[in-house]
Write a protein that holds these residues in place. Structure first.
Motif, short mmCIF file in Angstrom:
data_model
loop_
_atom_site.label_atom_id
_atom_site.label_comp_id
_atom_site.label_asym_id
_atom_site.label_seq_id
_atom_site.Cartn_x
_atom_site.Cartn_y
_atom_site.Cartn_z
N ALA A 1 -3.12 -1.15 -5.21
CA ALA A 1 -2.61 -0.29 -4.13
C ALA A 1 -3.76 0.35 -3.36
CB ALA A 1 -1.70 0.79 -4.71
N PHE A 2 -4.76 0.80 -4.06
CA PHE A 2 -5.91 1.43 -3.40
C PHE A 2 -6.69 0.39 -2.61
CE2 PHE A 2 -10.15 3.29 -3.12
CZ PHE A 2 -9.84 4.59 -2.74
N ASP A 3 -6.80 -0.81 -3.15
CA ASP A 3 -7.49 -1.90 -2.47
C ASP A 3 -6.81 -2.21 -1.15
OD1 ASP A 3 -9.50 -3.73 -2.19
OD2 ASP A 3 -8.57 -5.27 -3.42
N VAL A 4 -5.50 -2.29 -1.15
CA VAL A 4 -4.74 -2.53 0.07
C VAL A 4 -4.95 -1.39 1.06
CG1 VAL A 4 -2.42 -2.73 1.06
CG2 VAL A 4 -2.99 -3.95 -1.06
N ALA A 5 -4.96 -0.16 0.54
CA ALA A 5 -5.08 1.02 1.40
C ALA A 5 -6.40 1.04 2.15
CB ALA A 5 -4.94 2.29 0.57
N VAL A 6 -7.51 0.76 1.46
CA VAL A 6 -8.81 0.80 2.14
C VAL A 6 -8.95 -0.37 3.12
CG1 VAL A 6 -9.98 2.13 0.36
CG2 VAL A 6 -9.95 -0.37 0.19
N HIS A 7 -8.29 -1.49 2.83
CA HIS A 7 -8.29 -2.59 3.79
C HIS A 7 -7.53 -2.18 5.06
CE1 HIS A 7 -9.83 -5.36 0.72
NE2 HIS A 7 -10.03 -6.21 1.70
N VAL A 8 -6.41 -1.52 4.88
CA VAL A 8 -5.65 -1.04 6.04
C VAL A 8 -6.46 -0.04 6.84
CG1 VAL A 8 -3.61 0.28 6.76
CG2 VAL A 8 -3.40 -1.47 4.99
N GLY A 9 -7.19 0.83 6.13
CA GLY A 9 -8.02 1.82 6.80
C GLY A 9 -9.11 1.19 7.64
N THR A 10 -9.82 0.19 7.08
CA THR A 10 -10.89 -0.47 7.83
C THR A 10 -10.32 -1.30 8.98
OG1 THR A 10 -10.90 -2.29 6.22
CG2 THR A 10 -12.49 -0.52 5.90
N LEU A 11 -9.16 -1.91 8.76
CA LEU A 11 -8.51 -2.68 9.83
C LEU A 11 -8.14 -1.76 10.99
CD1 LEU A 11 -7.11 -5.22 10.98
CD2 LEU A 11 -5.08 -4.57 9.67
N LEU B 1 1.13 -6.48 -4.46
CA LEU B 1 1.47 -5.10 -4.79
C LEU B 1 2.98 -4.93 -4.92
CD1 LEU B 1 0.65 -2.13 -5.14
CD2 LEU B 1 0.72 -1.90 -2.65
N ILE B 2 3.73 -5.55 -4.03
CA ILE B 2 5.19 -5.46 -4.07
C ILE B 2 5.73 -6.07 -5.36
CG2 ILE B 2 7.32 -6.28 -2.97
CD1 ILE B 2 5.84 -6.08 -0.29
N GLN B 3 5.07 -7.13 -5.80
CA GLN B 3 5.54 -7.85 -6.99
C GLN B 3 5.19 -7.16 -8.29
OE1 GLN B 3 3.71 -11.67 -6.36
NE2 GLN B 3 5.39 -12.44 -5.08
N GLN B 4 4.21 -6.25 -8.26
CA GLN B 4 3.81 -5.59 -9.50
C GLN B 4 4.70 -4.37 -9.76
OE1 GLN B 4 -0.23 -4.19 -9.20
NE2 GLN B 4 0.38 -2.23 -8.35
N ALA B 5 4.79 -4.00 -11.02
CA ALA B 5 5.68 -2.90 -11.40
C ALA B 5 4.92 -1.62 -11.72
CB ALA B 5 6.51 -3.31 -12.62
N GLU B 6 3.62 -1.62 -11.53
CA GLU B 6 2.82 -0.46 -11.87
C GLU B 6 3.07 0.70 -10.90
OE1 GLU B 6 -1.27 -1.50 -12.11
OE2 GLU B 6 -0.95 -3.16 -13.50
N PRO B 7 3.04 1.94 -11.39
CA PRO B 7 3.24 3.10 -10.50
C PRO B 7 2.06 3.26 -9.55
CG PRO B 7 2.60 3.81 -12.71
CD PRO B 7 2.86 2.34 -12.80
N VAL B 8 2.31 3.82 -8.38
CA VAL B 8 1.29 3.99 -7.35
C VAL B 8 1.01 5.46 -7.14
CG1 VAL B 8 0.72 3.62 -4.91
CG2 VAL B 8 1.96 1.85 -6.20
N ALA B 9 -0.27 5.83 -7.19
CA ALA B 9 -0.68 7.22 -6.90
C ALA B 9 -0.81 7.37 -5.39
CB ALA B 9 -1.99 7.53 -7.62
N TRP B 10 0.28 7.69 -4.72
CA TRP B 10 0.30 7.66 -3.26
C TRP B 10 -0.66 8.66 -2.63
CZ3 TRP B 10 2.00 3.60 -0.98
CH2 TRP B 10 3.01 2.84 -1.57
#
Length: 264
Positions: free
Chosen positions: A42-52, A206-215
């Protein structure tokens, strides 16, 4: 992952995504030296979105012109903007294909300290060679499809950790005779679809995983990565206009030597 770790990792990702110094070479240091755990998908996706978001916002006027030009070209209306937009699309294909076919292999065997240190130094020397031999006689408006594909093939090499996506694409642009500013500009515009694809791929995972996300940490990382990447792009263009690529070549060689010393 603590708030402090999230801030540091987001800063690293934001500042190194668009500099020719390899983000993977920097992200290995916190985990190896400090024992930090993987930041999570989730964090990996977030920083990619931020740089994009940062690169799109920086080039917002040109991005709109490219998107409009591309759609108009589908109706037979061709302009310089539609031409460049199609070049970006075609130049993205090699890296996208390489990512789909070779991602698992690189994840399993390519992220060793030896690979990262070696490629950091090797492609640092290649950047130095391209910069010292740069004729800077060509502009982005004169770019051909063949040349765009050459940069696209170079971008595919960036899947090797330590290479640096921006570093290898700028190197390719300089070898083609582009000015430093146009080589960097094409590299940054070319980053938009590839970051979108990488972020989308990770988003599906990320959608497929069941782990909780620290939003809270995810949003914090996204915001910090956005600011860091935007500042990085702005400062980088100022530096290369005045000093060329030499500061980044020296930095890569020193970083590679440090990685060899620490991990080998």
């Amino acid at each position: 992952m603590s708030t402090f770790e999230a801030i540091i990792l987001a800063l690293i990702q934001g500042f190194t995504e668009f500099l020719p110094i390899s983000s993977s070479a920097h992200l290995i240091l916190p985990s190896q030296l400090l024992g930090w755990q993987d930041q999570g998908l989730a964090f990996d996706v977030a920083v990619h979105v931020g740089t994009l978001a940062a690169v799109v916002f920086y080039y917002r006027t040109e991005v709109v012109e490219l998107v409009v030009g591309w759609f108009n070209s589908l109706r037979g209306q061709h302009t310089s903007h539609s031409r460049l937009a199609w070049f970006i699309v075609w130049a993205t294909v090699p890296a996208a294909m390489a990512g789909l076919l070779g991602n698992d292999l690189l994840e399993n065997y390519g992220r060793s300290a030896l690979v990262i240190a070696s490629s950091t130094i090797a492609f640092g020397f290649l950047l130095w060679y391209a910069d010292t031999r740069a004729s800077e006689k060509s502009s982005l408006s004169a770019l051909t499809l063949k040349q765009a594909l050459f940069v696209g093939l170079a971008q595919a090499i960036a899947l090797i950790p330590g290479t640096s996506r921006s570093g290898i694409t700028i190197t390719a642009g300089l070898l083609l005779g582009l000015t430093r500013m146009d080589a960097a500009r094409f590299s940054f515009l070319l980053s938009i679809p590839i970051i979108m694809l990488a972020g989308g791929y990770k988003g599906v995972q990320l959608i497929q995983q069941a782990e909780p996300v620290a939003w809270g940490l995810v949003l914090l990382g996204m915001a910090i990565a956005f600011v860091a990447a935007y500042v990085c792009i702005k400062l980088f263009l100022q530096v290369i206009e005045r000093m060329g690529m030499l500061p980044f070549v020296i930095y890569r060689l020193v970083l590679g030597a440090i990685l060899f010393y620490l991990f080998l």
